[in-house]
Write a protein that holds these residues in place. Structure first.
Motif, mmCIF file in Angstrom:
data_model
loop_
_atom_site.group_PDB
_atom_site.id
_atom_site.type_symbol
_atom_site.label_atom_id
_atom_site.label_comp_id
_atom_site.label_asym_id
_atom_site.label_seq_id
_atom_site.Cartn_x
_atom_site.Cartn_y
_atom_site.Cartn_z
ATOM 1 N N LEU A 125 14.719 -5.324 10.671
ATOM 2 C CA LEU A 125 15.141 -5.358 12.075
ATOM 3 C C LEU A 125 16.198 -6.441 12.309
ATOM 4 O O LEU A 125 17.153 -6.241 13.066
ATOM 5 C CB LEU A 125 13.930 -5.615 12.979
ATOM 6 N N SER A 126 16.051 -7.582 11.638
ATOM 7 C CA SER A 126 16.969 -8.700 11.886
ATOM 8 C C SER A 126 18.377 -8.424 11.382
ATOM 9 O O SER A 126 19.319 -9.132 11.741
ATOM 10 C CB SER A 126 16.438 -9.980 11.231
ATOM 11 N N GLY A 127 18.529 -7.382 10.555
ATOM 12 C CA GLY A 127 19.862 -7.013 10.084
ATOM 13 C C GLY A 127 20.710 -6.362 11.158
ATOM 14 O O GLY A 127 21.890 -6.097 10.942
ATOM 15 N N PHE A 153 18.527 -6.852 17.625
ATOM 16 C CA PHE A 153 17.228 -7.501 17.478
ATOM 17 C C PHE A 153 17.311 -8.953 17.941
ATOM 18 O O PHE A 153 16.465 -9.435 18.697
ATOM 19 C CB PHE A 153 16.762 -7.425 16.024
ATOM 20 N N GLY A 154 18.363 -9.656 17.494
ATOM 21 C CA GLY A 154 18.547 -11.038 17.923
ATOM 22 C C GLY A 154 18.712 -11.148 19.427
ATOM 23 O O GLY A 154 18.166 -12.056 20.068
ATOM 24 N N THR A 165 15.862 -16.221 6.128
ATOM 25 C CA THR A 165 16.948 -15.256 6.287
ATOM 26 C C THR A 165 16.855 -14.570 7.641
ATOM 27 O O THR A 165 17.865 -14.337 8.322
ATOM 28 C CB THR A 165 16.902 -14.199 5.165
ATOM 29 N N ILE A 166 15.633 -14.241 8.061
ATOM 30 C CA ILE A 166 15.428 -13.613 9.377
ATOM 31 C C ILE A 166 15.907 -14.552 10.482
ATOM 32 O O ILE A 166 16.621 -14.145 11.407
ATOM 33 C CB ILE A 166 13.940 -13.252 9.570
ATOM 34 N N TYR A 190 22.567 -15.254 18.106
ATOM 35 C CA TYR A 190 22.371 -14.527 19.364
ATOM 36 C C TYR A 190 21.359 -15.194 20.288
ATOM 37 O O TYR A 190 21.103 -14.697 21.382
ATOM 38 C CB TYR A 190 21.923 -13.093 19.067
ATOM 39 N N LEU A 191 20.774 -16.307 19.868
ATOM 40 C CA LEU A 191 19.729 -16.950 20.661
ATOM 41 C C LEU A 191 20.348 -17.811 21.754
ATOM 42 O O LEU A 191 21.108 -18.730 21.475
ATOM 43 C CB LEU A 191 18.817 -17.791 19.764
ATOM 44 N N LYS A 192 19.996 -17.516 22.993
ATOM 45 C CA LYS A 192 20.607 -18.230 24.116
ATOM 46 C C LYS A 192 19.889 -19.537 24.436
ATOM 47 O O LYS A 192 20.426 -20.373 25.150
ATOM 48 C CB LYS A 192 20.596 -17.323 25.351
ATOM 49 N N SER A 193 18.673 -19.693 23.954
ATOM 50 C CA SER A 193 17.953 -20.944 24.207
ATOM 51 C C SER A 193 16.864 -21.113 23.166
ATOM 52 O O SER A 193 16.441 -20.156 22.521
ATOM 53 C CB SER A 193 17.329 -20.941 25.611
ATOM 54 N N LEU A 194 16.434 -22.356 23.007
ATOM 55 C CA LEU A 194 15.283 -22.666 22.161
ATOM 56 C C LEU A 194 14.384 -23.618 22.928
ATOM 57 O O LEU A 194 14.872 -24.538 23.589
ATOM 58 C CB LEU A 194 15.719 -23.349 20.864
#
Length: 748
Positions: A423-425, A429-430, A480-481, A488-492
């Motif tokens: 999925l992460s490919g 998904f991201g 790797t995932i 693509y991550l907008k926040s952590l």
């Protein structure tokens, strides 16, 4: 099988004198009893006696198998209109289910069912023996017919009892599909007798397919299972309705029903055993190595049904073919909702303990979901098109977290990670991971407020730091995932950010870097994560999801110096590590990076600086810890050298991180000194309104590492699948104590 006489009958077969095939009175006693069950057959026909007949009276065992198949063929021909015929068919089913594993475990017998029987011609007439149909084909076709036998396994379409019984050879079995769903709109009235009969026939079918368990593992893709190959070929006129029936029965199943508490304790659920058996038969028929041929073609035409009957290009296995050609959105929605509902079932929390039914076949569902995504790319894109993919992600993370310390469930860990890698490919998904995580699932992880990306990172950290030793080969996959989704991550959340830093600190220690030749790859992965977050998501730190610092727990059980990574063990499904392969693919950030640039990130700069000064310093001085180094090299496998350290240390992608630190650390330190700050909220406020525009290097192209199918992963899935099926079929224990070769059985 009257009373204990059946046991005596099997003993009677152990005789130097062959019993004539024409002695019906003798042979009929094996299937004439009306009060037997499959459990009775397993109890009354002991393994030792089957082996004794096989060794001492092979002709009698051959006749027994032939006569049992003959009875199934006769039942399929007649349509099983009487209760006596149905009972004979079921008893023959049970007997063959009991005997077949002992045929398969002996190499001398393995070809027996593929030999021809005189008089059993393909056309039903008295052809020459060379045209006779092998016993295996007769058995499989009879079972297929019986699975669509009116009043036995499907609802009769007769309007009244006066109507003549339907001819089993003239009915269109596509009108008798077991459940509404893909390609079939009508949901037949539930009939528990039909469900029980279907289950027994599917159990026999699964036993036929299980010859694969008695062959050693091989990456040779030409080693196809002849039972599956024939059953899923055009020779089986029921291939389409059976594929559809199996898929629909699984995806339509709702274990909770009306949601009445404790209903599973009050009423027997005859559908669940059928669903389990259907899921197992389905994944075995879909055991096809897609890496050796072109991907199955997807038929994009719109027709009145989900699939038409024209043979398209693609694999000869019709089940794989049909799966690859599903294309209607309503069918995709039905499948995805069904699989997600069942995977989420073990996570369901109720106020009353044990009041909701919990299914046990989640591993089969994960294999099925893998096959769906692997063989039907349109389904994969549909899954990623909306946040529905998170309904698959959360259960997988639950299973991974739950199984991380249990060595017996290492196969479950592998397939969960494989699915997430697949999925992460895909970019979507991201993007989907940015959805806030609000539904709390019972997991022993730190409390956080954030997104599904935070959940993924926190669970991965838990797996790496508190999982068992045999999970170390998965570390590459896990990181790797994270790398694949990081741009693509907008926040952590602060919790997830600290978990990443903790991994960086752990993987940068001298003893870990020097304990295996490939361990420095993990540092490169984490650096790539940080670079992606800085390059693509730094602007806008106003979307920080948490303002409180969470202290690091520091548990590192699996990273102790004395626990160096073990070599892959044998051919057990848990130890096959060559399946963790993927190919790199450059994807240019381009236009879409702009619309994602409004995200935020909150790695504390001072922490980054501290960790990285320490890490780079340790990597530069390989002689700092001679005691640990010597223990690592005493195994004689590999010894690190200064030249080896320099070969990768010079390639560390530190430019972006160091530039960020050069700009921000002095500013943060000055604010702390000028204002005498001891609270981080002021620093966060400063970072939220800061910018690095024009100060960072030109953004690098995003690198996505996609899963690449190969014969190694195909073999791993085959081994894992049969291992699950072996362990799940304990009532009756179909394969217990037989000489399985595909994997090793460890008895505790």
């Amino acid at each position: 099988m009257p009373g204990n006489s059946s046991s005596v009958s099997v003993t009677m077969l152990v005789s130097p004198q062959p019993v004539e095939a024409t002695d019906d009175a003798f042979w009929d006693q094996f299937w004439a009893d009306t009060a037997t069950s499959v459990q009775d057959v397993f109890a009354l026909v002991p393994a030792a006696e089957i082996r004794a007949v096989r060794e001492e009276s092979p002709s009698n065992l051959a006749t027994l198998c032939y006569k049992a198949v003959e009875k199934l063929v006769q039942g399929a021909e007649s349509g099983c209109h009487t209760e006596k015929e149905r009972q004979i068919v079921l008893n023959c089913c049970r007997l063959l289910t009991r005997i077949l594993p002992y045929i398969f475990e002996d190499p001398d017998w393995r070809g027996f069912f593929w030999s021809t029987v005189p008089g059993a011609g393909r056309g039903g007439g008295d052809e020459d023996d060379e045209n006779a149909r092998p016993l295996a084909e007769s058995l499989l076709l009879a079972v297929a017919d019986l699975l669509f036998c009116p009043d036995f396994t499907v609802q009769s379409h007769r309007r009244s009892t006066v109507d003549t019984a339907e001819d089993i050879h003239s009915i269109d079995s596509c009108e008798y599909i077991w459940e509404a769903g893909v390609g079939f709109a009508h949901s037949p009235q539930p009939n528990y007798i039909h469900d029980l009969n279907r289950t027994e026939l599917l159990k026999l079918l699964l036993t036929c397919f299980s010859e694969a368990m008695y062959l050693p593992p091989s990456s040779d893709s030409s080693n196809t299972n002849p039972w599956v190959q024939f059953f899923c070929s055009t020779e089986n006129r029921h291939a389409l309705p059976l594929f559809t029936s199996l898929l629909n029965v699984v995806c339509a199943y709702d274990p909770v029903g009306y949601g009445i508490p404790y209903n599973h304790l009050l009423f027997s659920d005859y559908r669940e055993p059928l669903v389990e058996e259907a899921a197992q038969v389905l994944i075995v028929t879909l055991d096809y190595d897609s890496s050796t041929s072109s991907s199955p073609t997807v038929d994009g035409t719109t027709t009145g049904t989900a699939m038409d009957d024209v043979d398209p290009p693609g694999p000869d296995n019709l089940f794989v073919n049909y799966l690859s050609r599903i294309h209607r959105e309503e069918d995709f929605q039905f499948i995805l909702k069904g699989v997600a509902r069942l995977l989420s079932n073990p996570l369901v929390q109720t106020y009353l303990p044990n009041s909701a039914k919990k299914i046990q076949f989640h591993q089969e569902l994960l294999v099925l979901f893998w096959k769906l995504c692997d063989f039907n790319k349109k389904f994969l894109f549909f899954v990623l098109k909306s946040s529905d993919v998170l309904d698959i992600l959360v259960p997988i993370l639950y299973f991974l977290n739950d199984a991380r310390a249990d060595q017996s469930r290492v196969g479950l860990m592998h397939i969960g990670v494989f699915i997430l890698l697949l999925l992460s490919g895909e970019r979507n998904f991201g993007v989907r991971l940015n959805k806030p995580y609000s539904v709390r699932v019972p997991m022993d992880i730190p409390v956080f407020t954030g997104t599904h990306a935070d959940l993924l990172i926190i669970v991965f950290h838990k797996i790496i730091t508190s999982g068992h030793q045999r999970l170390q080969p998965l570390f590459d996959c896990l990181l790797t995932i994270v790398v694949n989704v990081s741009p693509y991550l907008k926040s952590l959340s602060m919790v997830a950010a600290n978990k990443l830093l903790h991994l960086l600190e752990a993987f940068s220690t001298t003893w870990f870097l020097f304990s295996a030749v490939q361990n420095h790859h993990l540092v490169f992965f984490l650096l790539e994560v940080f670079n992606n977050i800085i390059q693509y998501q730094f602007d806008g730190i106003d979307k920080l999801t948490e303002k409180s610092q969470v202290s690091e727990d520091g548990t590192m059980r699996s990273l102790e110096p004395e626990s160096s990574q073990p070599p892959p063990e044998g051919n057990s499904p848990s130890a096959v590590s060559d399946g963790e392969s993927w190919s790199g693919q450059n994807v240019n950030g381009g236009d879409w990076s702009c619309d994602l640039a409004t995200g935020s990130y909150n790695l504390t700069p001072s922490n980054v600086a501290t960790y990285w000064v320490k890490a780079v310093s340790e990597a530069s001085h390989p002689r700092r810890d001679r005691r640990r180094l010597s223990s690592a090299s005493s195994s004689g496998q590999w010894t690190p050298t200064p030249d080896w350290v320099m070969s990768w240390k010079s390639k560390l992608p530190l430019q972006t991180i160091m530039r960020l630190l050069q700009v921000l650390v002095p500013q943060v330190e000055k604010i702390c000194i000028d204002k005498g700050l001891t609270d981080e909220s002021e620093i966060l406020k400063f970072l939220q309104h800061g910018t690095l525009v024009g100060l960072l290097p030109v953004p690098h192209p995003i690198l996505i590492r996609k899963y690449q199918a190969n014969s190694g992963t195909a073999m791993w899935f085959r081994t894992y699948m049969w291992g699950v099926i072996y362990l799940r079929n304990v009532d009756p224990p179909i394969w217990y104590d037989t000489d399985v070769k595909l994997f090793e059985i460890q008895r505790v």
